[in-house]
Design a protein around this motif. Sequence first.
Motif, mmCIF file in Angstrom:
data_model
loop_
_atom_site.group_PDB
_atom_site.id
_atom_site.type_symbol
_atom_site.label_atom_id
_atom_site.label_comp_id
_atom_site.label_asym_id
_atom_site.label_seq_id
_atom_site.Cartn_x
_atom_site.Cartn_y
_atom_site.Cartn_z
ATOM 1 N N GLN A 150 -4.426 9.731 -2.557
ATOM 2 C CA GLN A 150 -5.667 8.967 -2.673
ATOM 3 C C GLN A 150 -5.425 7.477 -2.788
ATOM 4 O O GLN A 150 -6.176 6.672 -2.231
ATOM 5 N N ILE A 151 -4.391 7.093 -3.520
ATOM 6 C CA ILE A 151 -4.133 5.658 -3.715
ATOM 7 C C ILE A 151 -3.134 5.110 -2.694
ATOM 8 O O ILE A 151 -2.677 3.981 -2.803
ATOM 9 N N LYS A 152 -2.802 5.975 -1.706
ATOM 10 C CA LYS A 152 -1.925 5.582 -0.598
ATOM 11 C C LYS A 152 -0.554 5.097 -1.075
ATOM 12 O O LYS A 152 -0.052 4.057 -0.659
ATOM 13 N N ARG A 153 0.008 5.876 -1.990
ATOM 14 C CA ARG A 153 1.360 5.627 -2.470
ATOM 15 C C ARG A 153 2.168 6.908 -2.291
ATOM 16 O O ARG A 153 1.613 8.012 -2.236
ATOM 17 N N ALA A 183 -9.166 8.051 -8.306
ATOM 18 C CA ALA A 183 -8.549 9.152 -7.561
ATOM 19 C C ALA A 183 -8.835 10.502 -8.219
ATOM 20 O O ALA A 183 -9.082 11.497 -7.530
ATOM 21 N N LEU A 198 -3.089 12.659 -6.153
ATOM 22 C CA LEU A 198 -3.488 11.323 -6.612
ATOM 23 C C LEU A 198 -2.777 10.243 -5.812
ATOM 24 O O LEU A 198 -3.384 9.228 -5.441
ATOM 25 N N CYS A 199 -1.494 10.457 -5.545
ATOM 26 C CA CYS A 199 -0.740 9.489 -4.743
ATOM 27 C C CYS A 199 -1.333 9.355 -3.347
ATOM 28 O O CYS A 199 -1.410 8.254 -2.778
ATOM 29 N N LEU A 231 -3.544 -0.042 -11.955
ATOM 30 C CA LEU A 231 -3.107 1.327 -11.677
ATOM 31 C C LEU A 231 -4.023 2.331 -12.372
ATOM 32 O O LEU A 231 -4.379 3.362 -11.793
ATOM 33 N N GLN A 259 0.821 -1.202 0.000
ATOM 34 C CA GLN A 259 0.000 0.000 0.000
ATOM 35 C C GLN A 259 0.857 1.255 0.000
ATOM 36 O O GLN A 259 0.518 2.255 -0.611
ATOM 37 N N THR A 270 -5.097 7.411 -18.306
ATOM 38 C CA THR A 270 -6.274 7.594 -17.470
ATOM 39 C C THR A 270 -7.223 8.553 -18.181
ATOM 40 O O THR A 270 -6.945 9.027 -19.283
ATOM 41 N N GLU A 303 -7.225 2.645 -10.368
ATOM 42 C CA GLU A 303 -6.962 3.381 -9.124
ATOM 43 C C GLU A 303 -6.859 4.880 -9.377
ATOM 44 O O GLU A 303 -7.432 5.696 -8.653
ATOM 45 N N LEU A 304 -6.108 5.235 -10.409
ATOM 46 C CA LEU A 304 -5.886 6.649 -10.708
ATOM 47 C C LEU A 304 -7.151 7.323 -11.227
ATOM 48 O O LEU A 304 -7.426 8.481 -10.890
#
Length: 256
Positions: free
Chosen positions: A58-61, A230, A55-56, A223, A20, A102, A226-227
Motif C-alpha cells: 500500500q505504501i509502495k515500499r 494502509a 501494508l508495504c 510513516l 517511493q 499505529t 502512511e501505515l
Amino acid sequence: MKKIVLTLALSALSVAALAQGKDLKVAIDPTYEPFTFKTADGKPTGFDVDIASALCEQIKRKCVFVEQVWDSMIPGLQAKKYDAIISSMSITEDRLKVVDFTDKYYNTPSKIIIKNDIKFSDVASLKGKKIGVLKGSTQEKYANGELKKVGVVVTPYEAQDQVYLDIKSGRLDGTVADIVEVTGGFLSKPEGKDYVAVGPELYIPKYFGGGAGVAIRKGDKALKDELNAAIKTIRSNGTYKTINDKYFKMDVYGTK
C-alpha cells in the motif's frame, strides 16, 4: 538550457521513484506461530508477515524482514536497525513512553494454559506451579503482576517455542499466551493434547494494552500516517479478510 532542465526533471523523478521504492526494514520474532514463523525452507511467514507485506504494498515500499529476539525488539528499533516492528507487539502505556504505534491491526485475548490434570478454580489454585512466558511480553507482565504474588513460579524465555519445548519435557506446568497463538502453535499439535486453557479471557489493559500495532520510532509521523492509512485500506478492500481467513476461523481484528 532545455537539456539541463530535462536532466534535472528526470533526476527529480528518479529520486522520487527511488524514495517511493525504498526498503522498509521490518523486525519480526519468527517463533510465534501462526502470527510469525518460518517455513521448512526458512522463509518468514504467518499473519504478521502477510499483513506487513500488504501494508508495504500500500505504501509502495519493499518489506525486508529482520529477525530479532523479542526482548531486544524496541532497543533495535531505537538503534535504527530497522524501521518498524510488525510482530504482534501490543500497544501498552509503558511501550508508548519509548516508541510510537499505529492504530491496532488485531486484538485477541491471552489465556492461562495448564495440564488438564491440574485442578483450577482461580489463579491462587496454581500456587507452586511452574509457568513459562515470553521474556519482555505482556504475558510476562501479567504473570509477574498476578501469578507470582500467589506463589506461581514464573520463568521467562527468549522465545515462545522454547516455552513449549519445556512444557513438553515436563519442566513447566503451563504458560500464559495469546489464545490464538497458543492454539495454533501448541494446543492443536500432538504435544498439546493434554493441556487446556483455563480462566477468563485476559484483556486487562494495564497488562495487555489495546491490541497489536506497528511500532515505529518516536516522532516518525510520516510513516505512522502512511501505515494508518494502509491499515484502513486493507481493512476496507478485502485484503485483511483474505489474510485473516488464511490463518484463522475468527476475525482477529477484535471488537475491543
